[in-house]
Motif scaffolding. Structure first.
Motif, mmCIF file in Angstrom:
data_model
loop_
_atom_site.group_PDB
_atom_site.id
_atom_site.type_symbol
_atom_site.label_atom_id
_atom_site.label_comp_id
_atom_site.label_asym_id
_atom_site.label_seq_id
_atom_site.Cartn_x
_atom_site.Cartn_y
_atom_site.Cartn_z
ATOM 1 N N ILE A 38 0.822 -1.205 0.000
ATOM 2 C CA ILE A 38 0.000 0.000 0.000
ATOM 3 C C ILE A 38 0.860 1.262 0.000
ATOM 4 O O ILE A 38 0.475 2.287 -0.548
ATOM 5 N N ASN A 39 2.044 1.193 0.569
ATOM 6 C CA ASN A 39 2.935 2.356 0.629
ATOM 7 C C ASN A 39 3.593 2.662 -0.714
ATOM 8 O O ASN A 39 4.100 3.769 -0.908
ATOM 9 N N ASP A 40 3.610 1.704 -1.646
ATOM 10 C CA ASP A 40 4.253 1.881 -2.939
ATOM 11 C C ASP A 40 3.339 2.502 -3.996
ATOM 12 O O ASP A 40 3.780 2.784 -5.099
ATOM 13 N N LEU A 41 2.059 2.695 -3.662
ATOM 14 C CA LEU A 41 1.095 3.152 -4.670
ATOM 15 C C LEU A 41 1.224 4.640 -4.918
ATOM 16 O O LEU A 41 1.506 5.398 -4.008
ATOM 17 N N LYS A 43 -10.616 2.535 -3.496
ATOM 18 C CA LYS A 43 -10.526 1.144 -3.954
ATOM 19 C C LYS A 43 -9.277 0.995 -4.794
ATOM 20 O O LYS A 43 -8.712 1.959 -5.298
ATOM 21 N N LEU A 44 -8.854 -0.237 -4.935
ATOM 22 C CA LEU A 44 -7.637 -0.548 -5.676
ATOM 23 C C LEU A 44 -7.969 -0.638 -7.162
ATOM 24 O O LEU A 44 -8.915 -1.303 -7.561
ATOM 25 N N SER A 45 -7.192 0.050 -7.986
ATOM 26 C CA SER A 45 -7.377 0.035 -9.426
ATOM 27 C C SER A 45 -6.171 -0.647 -10.064
ATOM 28 O O SER A 45 -5.029 -0.267 -9.818
ATOM 29 N N ILE A 46 -6.454 -1.659 -10.881
ATOM 30 C CA ILE A 46 -5.406 -2.373 -11.610
ATOM 31 C C ILE A 46 -5.750 -2.256 -13.081
ATOM 32 O O ILE A 46 -6.786 -2.755 -13.519
ATOM 33 N N GLU A 47 -4.884 -1.569 -13.833
ATOM 34 C CA GLU A 47 -5.167 -1.314 -15.243
ATOM 35 C C GLU A 47 -3.964 -1.646 -16.096
ATOM 36 O O GLU A 47 -2.836 -1.613 -15.626
ATOM 37 N N GLN A 48 -4.254 -1.891 -17.351
ATOM 38 C CA GLN A 48 -3.201 -2.140 -18.319
ATOM 39 C C GLN A 48 -3.337 -1.083 -19.411
ATOM 40 O O GLN A 48 -4.405 -0.899 -19.970
ATOM 41 N N LYS A 49 -2.271 -0.382 -19.712
ATOM 42 C CA LYS A 49 -2.280 0.669 -20.719
ATOM 43 C C LYS A 49 -1.815 0.112 -22.062
ATOM 44 O O LYS A 49 -0.974 -0.777 -22.111
ATOM 45 N N GLU A 50 -2.348 0.665 -23.127
ATOM 46 C CA GLU A 50 -2.003 0.184 -24.460
ATOM 47 C C GLU A 50 -0.550 0.448 -24.821
ATOM 48 O O GLU A 50 0.076 -0.322 -25.545
ATOM 49 N N SER A 97 -0.120 -12.578 -6.657
ATOM 50 C CA SER A 97 1.156 -12.843 -5.992
ATOM 51 C C SER A 97 2.071 -11.625 -6.039
ATOM 52 O O SER A 97 2.940 -11.469 -5.185
ATOM 53 N N ALA A 98 1.874 -10.740 -7.024
ATOM 54 C CA ALA A 98 2.723 -9.557 -7.147
ATOM 55 C C ALA A 98 2.241 -8.395 -6.282
ATOM 56 O O ALA A 98 3.027 -7.535 -5.916
ATOM 57 N N ILE A 99 0.972 -8.357 -5.952
ATOM 58 C CA ILE A 99 0.409 -7.232 -5.188
ATOM 59 C C ILE A 99 0.111 -7.717 -3.778
ATOM 60 O O ILE A 99 -0.780 -8.534 -3.557
ATOM 61 N N GLN A 100 0.846 -7.201 -2.829
ATOM 62 C CA GLN A 100 0.714 -7.610 -1.432
ATOM 63 C C GLN A 100 -0.156 -6.616 -0.664
ATOM 64 O O GLN A 100 0.267 -6.032 0.316
ATOM 65 N N ILE A 101 -1.388 -6.426 -1.122
ATOM 66 C CA ILE A 101 -2.315 -5.489 -0.497
ATOM 67 C C ILE A 101 -3.594 -6.241 -0.161
ATOM 68 O O ILE A 101 -4.210 -6.850 -1.039
ATOM 69 N N THR A 102 -3.997 -6.197 1.088
ATOM 70 C CA THR A 102 -5.237 -6.834 1.505
ATOM 71 C C THR A 102 -6.350 -5.790 1.564
ATOM 72 O O THR A 102 -6.098 -4.586 1.498
ATOM 73 N N ASP A 103 -7.571 -6.236 1.708
ATOM 74 C CA ASP A 103 -8.706 -5.319 1.789
ATOM 75 C C ASP A 103 -8.616 -4.414 3.012
ATOM 76 O O ASP A 103 -9.062 -3.273 2.984
#
Length: 164
Positions: free
Chosen positions: A11-14, A123-130, A109-115
């Motif tokens: 959470i501190n890396d976001l 909320k947590l946003s996970i996106e992929q850019k073109e 496994s790469a994101i060590q963030i719990t609810d």
């Protein structure tokens, strides 16, 4: 914003970029060939159902020709074609489902963030850019809303949170 390796995003890396190891993409060549074959057989059967003759005359000693067999059994031929299409669709969907499950497992496994780590109202946003590689994802916190968001508003909210 730096790209971090798996098992390092907290959470501190976001906001952050995460590079994951993607599973092997499914090969859909065989299933596509099977789908086209089934569609062709189905079309032939349906065309003979719609435009075929009412009666077929053939020589009982020589038997029916190939065209006469198609004219005599258009329903079963169309059914077999639809069955082949269904099998090809099942094979394709199960391969894609397995691939998506592998991607989700790599992300988890790469994101060590719990609810419990996520602050109230976000909320947590996970996106992929073109413009990035297929294995790079943006992870950030955005404001949580009750209404479903469109793709454009999600992207703009993620961009705003990454600029801060």
């Amino acid at each position: 914003m730096s790209i971090t390796t798996p098992n390092q995003v907290t959470i501190n890396d976001l906001p952050s970029k995460v590079k994951i190891t993607l599973p092997e993409e499914p090969d859909s060549g065989g299933a596509s060939l099977l789908m086209y074959l089934g569609m062709g057989i189905s079309i032939v059967g349906v065309l003979f159902i719609l435009f075929g003759p009412r009666e077929i005359y053939y020589n009982a000693y020589k038997g029916m020709t190939f065209i006469q067999i198609l004219q005599a059994y258009p329903g079963p031929i169309a059914s077999v074609g639809f069955l082949i299409c269904g099998i090809a669709n099942y094979v394709t969907n199960s391969a894609l489902q397995e691939y998506q499950t592998g991607v989700v497992a790599s992300l988890e496994s790469a994101i060590q963030i719990t609810d419990e780590d996520i602050p109230e109202g976000l909320k947590l946003s996970i996106e992929q850019k073109e413009e990035d590689d297929k294995d790079v994802y943006y992870v950030s916190l955005i404001e949580a809303t009750d209404e479903p968001e469109s793709d454009e508003s999600t992207e703009s909210a993620a961009l705003e949170s990454t600029e801060k």
